[in-house]
Design a protein around this motif. Structure first.
Motif, short mmCIF file in Angstrom:
data_model
loop_
_atom_site.label_atom_id
_atom_site.label_comp_id
_atom_site.label_asym_id
_atom_site.label_seq_id
_atom_site.Cartn_x
_atom_site.Cartn_y
_atom_site.Cartn_z
N ILE A 5 23.56 44.91 45.39
CA ILE A 5 22.96 44.48 44.12
C ILE A 5 21.70 43.71 44.47
N GLU A 23 30.02 44.04 45.55
CA GLU A 23 31.15 43.31 44.97
C GLU A 23 30.74 41.92 44.47
N GLU A 24 29.56 41.46 44.85
CA GLU A 24 29.11 40.10 44.50
C GLU A 24 28.81 40.00 43.00
N ASN A 25 29.07 38.84 42.45
CA ASN A 25 28.76 38.56 41.06
C ASN A 25 27.24 38.38 40.93
N GLU A 26 26.61 39.20 40.12
CA GLU A 26 25.15 39.14 40.04
C GLU A 26 24.66 37.85 39.37
N LEU A 27 25.47 37.19 38.59
CA LEU A 27 25.07 35.91 38.00
C LEU A 27 24.93 34.84 39.08
N ILE A 28 25.75 34.91 40.11
CA ILE A 28 25.62 33.97 41.22
C ILE A 28 24.32 34.25 41.97
#
Length: 95
Positions: A5, A23-28
């Motif tokens: 991402i 797999e990472e949260n894009e908001l982070i």
């Protein structure tokens, strides 16, 4: 991208990109990119352009170093990062 991402933020004539695993949260990712951008903007007094960033590359690199360490988020408060970068920059100029 297939396995990553990527998020970005625009400066006046430069772009900041940050990528992470799918797999990472894009908001982070957006949050840490905002911290880096706000810190650089504060340190460079709002002049986030190529020439100013190249002239102050040590501040930009220290900002990234104080925000992230081997992919781990170290700090999410832009003003805390600013104070750490200025402290390290003054130590480097003193030696």
């Amino acid at each position: 991208m297939d396995s990553e991402i990527a998020v970005f933020r625009n400066g006046s004539d430069c772009k900041f990109y940050l990528s992470g695993p799918a797999e990472e949260n894009e908001l982070i990712l957006v949050g840490i990119l905002d911290v880096i951008f706000e810190t650089v903007s504060t340190l460079l007094r709002g002049q986030v352009d190529k020439r100013t960033m190249l002239d102050n590359l040590e501040l930009v690199l220290l900002t990234i170093d104080e925000s992230l360490d081997h992919g781990q988020i170290m700090e999410i408060d832009a003003m805390a990062v600013v104070s750490r970068v200025l402290m390290k920059a003054s130590e480097a100029s003193a030696s």
